[in-house]
Write a protein that holds these residues in place. Sequence first.
Motif, PDB file in Angstrom:
ATOM      1  N   ILE A   7      37.171  40.011  31.930  1.00  0.00           N
ATOM      2  CA  ILE A   7      38.485  39.550  32.382  1.00  0.00           C
ATOM      3  C   ILE A   7      38.645  40.002  33.839  1.00  0.00           C
ATOM      4  O   ILE A   7      38.479  41.181  34.146  1.00  0.00           O
ATOM      5  CB  ILE A   7      39.593  40.126  31.474  1.00  0.00           C
ATOM      6  CG1 ILE A   7      39.439  39.506  30.076  1.00  0.00           C
ATOM      7  CG2 ILE A   7      40.980  39.836  32.044  1.00  0.00           C
ATOM      8  CD1 ILE A   7      40.160  40.226  28.987  1.00  0.00           C
ATOM      9  N   PRO A   8      38.916  39.049  34.734  1.00  0.00           N
ATOM     10  CA  PRO A   8      38.893  39.363  36.181  1.00  0.00           C
ATOM     11  C   PRO A   8      40.134  40.117  36.667  1.00  0.00           C
ATOM     12  O   PRO A   8      41.004  39.554  37.320  1.00  0.00           O
ATOM     13  CB  PRO A   8      38.789  37.986  36.834  1.00  0.00           C
ATOM     14  CG  PRO A   8      39.464  37.073  35.870  1.00  0.00           C
ATOM     15  CD  PRO A   8      39.251  37.642  34.497  1.00  0.00           C
ATOM     16  N   ILE A   9      40.202  41.407  36.356  1.00  0.00           N
ATOM     17  CA  ILE A   9      41.331  42.231  36.799  1.00  0.00           C
ATOM     18  C   ILE A   9      41.141  42.621  38.264  1.00  0.00           C
ATOM     19  O   ILE A   9      40.043  42.495  38.810  1.00  0.00           O
ATOM     20  CB  ILE A   9      41.455  43.510  35.937  1.00  0.00           C
ATOM     21  CG1 ILE A   9      40.158  44.316  35.975  1.00  0.00           C
ATOM     22  CG2 ILE A   9      41.845  43.143  34.517  1.00  0.00           C
ATOM     23  CD1 ILE A   9      40.274  45.707  35.414  1.00  0.00           C
ATOM     24  N   ILE A  26      50.416  36.642  43.649  1.00  0.00           N
ATOM     25  CA  ILE A  26      49.714  35.447  43.171  1.00  0.00           C
ATOM     26  C   ILE A  26      48.275  35.829  42.814  1.00  0.00           C
ATOM     27  O   ILE A  26      47.487  36.211  43.680  1.00  0.00           O
ATOM     28  CB  ILE A  26      49.729  34.319  44.233  1.00  0.00           C
ATOM     29  CG1 ILE A  26      51.179  33.985  44.640  1.00  0.00           C
ATOM     30  CG2 ILE A  26      49.019  33.079  43.698  1.00  0.00           C
ATOM     31  CD1 ILE A  26      51.284  32.907  45.731  1.00  0.00           C
ATOM     32  N   ASP A  27      47.969  35.722  41.512  1.00  0.00           N
ATOM     33  CA  ASP A  27      46.633  36.129  41.032  1.00  0.00           C
ATOM     34  C   ASP A  27      46.233  35.258  39.841  1.00  0.00           C
ATOM     35  O   ASP A  27      45.718  35.748  38.851  1.00  0.00           O
ATOM     36  CB  ASP A  27      46.670  37.620  40.650  1.00  0.00           C
ATOM     37  CG  ASP A  27      45.278  38.205  40.440  1.00  0.00           C
ATOM     38  OD1 ASP A  27      44.303  37.627  40.955  1.00  0.00           O
ATOM     39  OD2 ASP A  27      45.172  39.249  39.764  1.00  0.00           O
ATOM     40  N   ALA A  28      46.497  33.946  39.932  1.00  0.00           N
ATOM     41  CA  ALA A  28      46.151  33.043  38.826  1.00  0.00           C
ATOM     42  C   ALA A  28      45.102  32.034  39.313  1.00  0.00           C
ATOM     43  O   ALA A  28      44.260  32.397  40.140  1.00  0.00           O
ATOM     44  CB  ALA A  28      47.414  32.381  38.304  1.00  0.00           C
ATOM     45  N   ALA A  29      45.149  30.793  38.818  1.00  0.00           N
ATOM     46  CA  ALA A  29      44.117  29.801  39.151  1.00  0.00           C
ATOM     47  C   ALA A  29      43.964  29.651  40.669  1.00  0.00           C
ATOM     48  O   ALA A  29      44.913  29.320  41.376  1.00  0.00           O
ATOM     49  CB  ALA A  29      44.483  28.463  38.526  1.00  0.00           C
ATOM     50  N   LYS A  30      42.764  29.939  41.153  1.00  0.00           N
ATOM     51  CA  LYS A  30      42.529  30.027  42.600  1.00  0.00           C
ATOM     52  C   LYS A  30      42.708  28.690  43.326  1.00  0.00           C
ATOM     53  O   LYS A  30      42.940  28.666  44.532  1.00  0.00           O
ATOM     54  CB  LYS A  30      41.125  30.587  42.899  1.00  0.00           C
ATOM     55  CG  LYS A  30      40.780  31.860  42.150  1.00  0.00           C
ATOM     56  CD  LYS A  30      41.782  32.974  42.342  1.00  0.00           C
ATOM     57  CE  LYS A  30      41.653  34.022  41.237  1.00  0.00           C
ATOM     58  NZ  LYS A  30      42.858  34.837  41.030  1.00  0.00           N
ATOM     59  N   GLY A  31      42.583  27.591  42.611  1.00  0.00           N
ATOM     60  CA  GLY A  31      42.729  26.276  43.234  1.00  0.00           C
ATOM     61  C   GLY A  31      44.184  25.846  43.416  1.00  0.00           C
ATOM     62  O   GLY A  31      44.461  24.820  44.028  1.00  0.00           O
ATOM     63  N   SER A  72      48.579  37.736  47.875  1.00  0.00           N
ATOM     64  CA  SER A  72      47.604  36.858  47.215  1.00  0.00           C
ATOM     65  C   SER A  72      46.285  37.602  47.029  1.00  0.00           C
ATOM     66  O   SER A  72      45.820  38.271  47.953  1.00  0.00           O
ATOM     67  CB  SER A  72      47.338  35.610  48.059  1.00  0.00           C
ATOM     68  OG  SER A  72      48.550  35.029  48.501  1.00  0.00           O
ATOM     69  N   ASP A  73      45.692  37.469  45.847  1.00  0.00           N
ATOM     70  CA  ASP A  73      44.423  38.167  45.564  1.00  0.00           C
ATOM     71  C   ASP A  73      43.250  37.185  45.532  1.00  0.00           C
ATOM     72  O   ASP A  73      43.447  35.977  45.361  1.00  0.00           O
ATOM     73  CB  ASP A  73      44.523  38.894  44.210  1.00  0.00           C
ATOM     74  CG  ASP A  73      43.338  39.841  43.971  1.00  0.00           C
ATOM     75  OD1 ASP A  73      42.827  40.427  44.940  1.00  0.00           O
ATOM     76  OD2 ASP A  73      42.932  39.997  42.801  1.00  0.00           O
ATOM     77  N   ASN A  74      42.062  37.717  45.717  1.00  0.00           N
ATOM     78  CA  ASN A  74      40.782  36.986  45.600  1.00  0.00           C
ATOM     79  C   ASN A  74      40.518  35.974  46.708  1.00  0.00           C
ATOM     80  O   ASN A  74      39.871  34.948  46.479  1.00  0.00           O
ATOM     81  CB  ASN A  74      40.658  36.300  44.226  1.00  0.00           C
ATOM     82  CG  ASN A  74      40.836  37.278  43.083  1.00  0.00           C
ATOM     83  OD1 ASN A  74      41.915  37.355  42.494  1.00  0.00           O
ATOM     84  ND2 ASN A  74      39.807  38.048  42.786  1.00  0.00           N
ATOM     85  N   LEU A  75      40.990  36.278  47.900  1.00  0.00           N
ATOM     86  CA  LEU A  75      40.757  35.331  48.991  1.00  0.00           C
ATOM     87  C   LEU A  75      39.326  35.375  49.521  1.00  0.00           C
ATOM     88  O   LEU A  75      38.911  34.495  50.275  1.00  0.00           O
ATOM     89  CB  LEU A  75      41.772  35.566  50.118  1.00  0.00           C
ATOM     90  CG  LEU A  75      43.234  35.370  49.694  1.00  0.00           C
ATOM     91  CD1 LEU A  75      44.152  35.462  50.892  1.00  0.00           C
ATOM     92  CD2 LEU A  75      43.448  34.044  48.974  1.00  0.00           C
TER      93      LEU A  75
END
Length: 195
Positions: free
Chosen positions: A16-18, A109-114, A135-138
């Motif tokens: 799970i991508p925490i 914001i940390d949900a569907a990256k698209g 925003s995460d995972n940029l």
Amino acid sequence: MNNIENLKQEALTKHIPIMQDEGISFLLRFIKEHHIKHILEIGSAIGYSAIRFASISDDIYVTTIEKDEDRYMQAINNINNFNLNNRIEIINGDALDIDIEGQFDLIFIDAAKGQYIKFFEKYKNNLKDNGIIVSDNLSFHGLVADPSKIRNRNTKQLVKKIKKYIDFLKTNDEYETVFYTYGDGISISYRKNDK
Ligand code: SAH
Ligand code: MG
């Protein structure tokens, strides 16, 4: 189980991508320093980050949205185990379909990256005047900087959308955004005062 280290290990075991350690440490520090009290999170997964936010102090309240029912059920269970059900409200639904009442100091914001542009445009209406959007995972595992490593077509599309979101933030005249390389890449967007 109410040990945060166990919860983190459980998430990692289940893929799970925490939030990564460096990213969450940075964000926890930011929340403390800026006296942030009301947080809205898009993408709860099993509640790990929401639990970390609410554990900072007992005057912090988190509303978090998760669309996957199985993860939502696990999150409820975890939040109860940490006795945080009085300060974390979790909603099962697609964040783009539901409406949230209230104004928040911080929207994460940390949900569907698209879908980040859509999340941003929708939920900025729930932001207090001096609120911020995180925003995460940029970086998306470094693939945004080096797309030549991408083998898979869906991933290529996703990375394109993340780039588009980064451009959207950079050219946004309502918000000023600062980008950090902590964890998987985090940004903080501040509403410009003259708007
Ligand atoms: N914030 C969590 C990790 C979230 S992982 C942590 O760091 O602990 C991203 C989650 O977003 C996934 O569980 C996924 O099911 C959820 N998600 C994706 N798109 C969504 C949407 N449109 N609305 C609500 N949740 C969504
Ligand atoms: Mg993330």
